[in-house]
Design an enzyme around this catalytic site. Structure first.
Site, PDB file in Angstrom:
ATOM      1  N   ARG A 185       0.633  -1.490   0.353  1.00  0.00           N
ATOM      2  CA  ARG A 185       0.070  -0.170  -0.404  1.00  0.00           C
ATOM      3  C   ARG A 185       0.760   1.279  -0.168  1.00  0.00           C
ATOM      4  NH1 ARG A 185      -4.846  -2.016  -0.328  1.00  0.00           N
ATOM      5  NH2 ARG A 185      -5.089  -3.797   1.530  1.00  0.00           N
ATOM      6  N   ASP A 186       0.235   2.239  -0.682  1.00  0.00           N
ATOM      7  CA  ASP A 186       0.718   3.221  -0.705  1.00  0.00           C
ATOM      8  C   ASP A 186       1.072   4.041   0.438  1.00  0.00           C
ATOM      9  OD1 ASP A 186       2.223   5.828  -3.566  1.00  0.00           O
ATOM     10  OD2 ASP A 186       1.979   6.932  -1.157  1.00  0.00           O
ATOM     11  N   ILE A 187       2.275   4.686   1.780  1.00  0.00           N
ATOM     12  CA  ILE A 187       1.838   5.127   2.393  1.00  0.00           C
ATOM     13  C   ILE A 187       1.187   6.582   2.386  1.00  0.00           C
ATOM     14  CG2 ILE A 187       3.441   6.704   1.713  1.00  0.00           C
ATOM     15  CD1 ILE A 187       4.899   5.676   4.504  1.00  0.00           C
TER      16      ILE A 187
ATOM     17  N   ASN B  77       5.213   6.290 -13.058  1.00  0.00           N
ATOM     18  CA  ASN B  77       5.569   7.829 -13.409  1.00  0.00           C
ATOM     19  C   ASN B  77       7.252   7.621 -14.409  1.00  0.00           C
ATOM     20  OD1 ASN B  77       3.273  10.000 -12.680  1.00  0.00           O
ATOM     21  ND2 ASN B  77       3.141   9.315 -11.210  1.00  0.00           N
TER      22      ASN B  77
ATOM     23  N   GLU C 295       9.283  10.576  -8.161  1.00  0.00           N
ATOM     24  CA  GLU C 295       9.717  10.880  -6.606  1.00  0.00           C
ATOM     25  C   GLU C 295      10.723   9.172  -6.255  1.00  0.00           C
ATOM     26  OE1 GLU C 295       6.757  11.564  -3.573  1.00  0.00           O
ATOM     27  OE2 GLU C 295       6.567  13.538  -5.061  1.00  0.00           O
ATOM     28  N   VAL C 296      10.350   8.121  -6.357  1.00  0.00           N
ATOM     29  CA  VAL C 296      10.900   7.085  -6.229  1.00  0.00           C
ATOM     30  C   VAL C 296      11.561   6.814  -7.351  1.00  0.00           C
ATOM     31  CG1 VAL C 296      11.255   4.794  -5.215  1.00  0.00           C
ATOM     32  CG2 VAL C 296       9.852   6.586  -3.735  1.00  0.00           C
TER      33      VAL C 296
ATOM     34  N   HIS D 137       7.497   1.745 -10.461  1.00  0.00           N
ATOM     35  CA  HIS D 137       6.966   0.741  -9.583  1.00  0.00           C
ATOM     36  C   HIS D 137       5.167   2.303 -10.630  1.00  0.00           C
ATOM     37  CE1 HIS D 137       7.940   5.130  -8.454  1.00  0.00           C
ATOM     38  NE2 HIS D 137       6.786   5.164  -8.653  1.00  0.00           N
TER      39      HIS D 137
ATOM     40  N   HIS E 113       1.618   2.789  -9.858  1.00  0.00           N
ATOM     41  CA  HIS E 113      -0.015   3.161  -9.211  1.00  0.00           C
ATOM     42  C   HIS E 113      -1.117   1.805  -9.477  1.00  0.00           C
ATOM     43  CE1 HIS E 113       2.381   5.969  -7.900  1.00  0.00           C
ATOM     44  NE2 HIS E 113       2.989   5.973  -8.706  1.00  0.00           N
TER      45      HIS E 113
HETATM   46  P1  5GP Z   1       5.894   8.782  -7.769  1.00  0.00           P
HETATM   47  O1  5GP Z   1       5.648  10.056  -7.346  1.00  0.00           O
HETATM   48  O2  5GP Z   1       7.351   8.200  -7.640  1.00  0.00           O
HETATM   49  O3  5GP Z   1       5.619   8.058  -8.487  1.00  0.00           O
HETATM   50  O4  5GP Z   1       5.449   7.644  -6.130  1.00  0.00           O
HETATM   51  C1  5GP Z   1       5.737   7.830  -5.278  1.00  0.00           C
HETATM   52  C2  5GP Z   1       4.903   7.077  -4.726  1.00  0.00           C
HETATM   53  O5  5GP Z   1       5.985   6.407  -3.257  1.00  0.00           O
HETATM   54  C3  5GP Z   1       4.181   7.921  -3.901  1.00  0.00           C
HETATM   55  O6  5GP Z   1       2.848   8.089  -4.517  1.00  0.00           O
HETATM   56  C4  5GP Z   1       4.481   8.000  -1.995  1.00  0.00           C
HETATM   57  O7  5GP Z   1       3.704   7.972  -1.108  1.00  0.00           O
HETATM   58  C5  5GP Z   1       5.204   6.513  -2.084  1.00  0.00           C
HETATM   59  N1  5GP Z   1       5.773   6.472  -0.845  1.00  0.00           N
HETATM   60  C6  5GP Z   1       6.888   7.485  -1.085  1.00  0.00           C
HETATM   61  N2  5GP Z   1       7.478   6.625   0.579  1.00  0.00           N
HETATM   62  C7  5GP Z   1       6.932   5.904   0.488  1.00  0.00           C
HETATM   63  C8  5GP Z   1       7.246   4.649   2.099  1.00  0.00           C
HETATM   64  O8  5GP Z   1       7.607   5.114   2.526  1.00  0.00           O
HETATM   65  N3  5GP Z   1       5.844   3.524   1.409  1.00  0.00           N
HETATM   66  C9  5GP Z   1       5.173   3.530   1.295  1.00  0.00           C
HETATM   67  N4  5GP Z   1       4.555   2.369   1.307  1.00  0.00           N
HETATM   68  N5  5GP Z   1       5.041   4.403  -0.042  1.00  0.00           N
HETATM   69  C10 5GP Z   1       5.832   5.215  -0.022  1.00  0.00           C
END
Ligand code: 5GP
Ligand code: ZN
Length: 116
Positions: free
Chosen positions: A31-33, A89, A97-98, A102, A104
Site C-alpha cells: 500500500r502507498d503510504i 510515472n 519521486e522514487v 513502480h 500505481h
Molecule cells: P512516484 O511519485 O515516484 O510515482 O510515486 C512514489 C510513491 O511512493 C508516492 O505515491 C508516495 O506516496 C509513495 N511512498 C513514498 N515513500 C513511501 C514509503 O516509505 N512507503 C510506502 N508504502 N510508500 C511510499
C-alpha cells in the site's frame, strides 16, 4: 542509485516496513503510504530498475509479471469490475519521486480527469 540508498529496494529487503498485499518470485505489491484514492497499491519488481522503460528494455519477463500482479491486486482489492488506473510515472516531468520502477494501482471511486 542502487540497493543501499533506494527506498523501494529497502522495502524489498525488509529494512523499511510496508503493508504488503501480494508477493511473487519477482514482484512485491504494497500500500502507498500516502494514498491518493481509496485503493492505492504500488507494484514493483524486486530487482532495481530506475523506471518502467529501463525495466521493459532489460527484462520483459519481469515487466509482464509486474503487469500481471497489478491485475491480480486490482481483482483482490475489488476494483477490477468498476475500473482502475495503472500509472507508471517516468522521469522529471511525470513527478516520479522514487527511482525504482513502480506501477500505481488506483481505484475504489471515480478518479476524475486523467490529469489534474
Ligand atoms: P512516484 O511519485 O515516484 O510515482 O510515486 C512514489 C510513491 O511512493 C508516492 O505515491 C508516495 O506516496 C509513495 N511512498 C513514498 N515513500 C513511501 C514509503 O516509505 N512507503 C510506502 N508504502 N510508500 C511510499
Ligand atoms: Zn531500488
Amino acid at each position: 542509485m542502487g540497493t543501499d540508498d533506494c527506498l523501494f529496494c529497502r522495502i524489498v529487503a525488509g529494512e523499511i516496513p510496508a503493508t504488503v498485499v501480494r508477493e511473487t518470485d519477482k514482484t512485491l505489491a504494497f500500500r502507498d503510504i500516502a494514498p491518493k484514492a481509496p485503493v492505492h497499491v504500488l507494484v514493483i519488481p524486486k530487482e532495481h530498475f530506475v523506471d518502467v522503460v529501463t525495466m521493459a528494455e532489460a527484462d520483459p519477463e519481469v515487466t509482464a509479471e509486474v503487469m500481471a500482479t497489478a491485475a491480480i491486486v486490482a481483482e483482490h482489492e475489488g476494483v477490477a469490475a468498476d475500473g482502475f488506473r495503472l500509472i507508471f510515472n517516468t522521469g522529471p516531468d511525470s513527478g516520479q519521486e522514487v527511482a525504482h520502477a513502480h506501477a500505481h494501482v488506483l481505484g475504489g471511486a471515480p478518479l476524475g480527469p486523467m490529469l489534474a
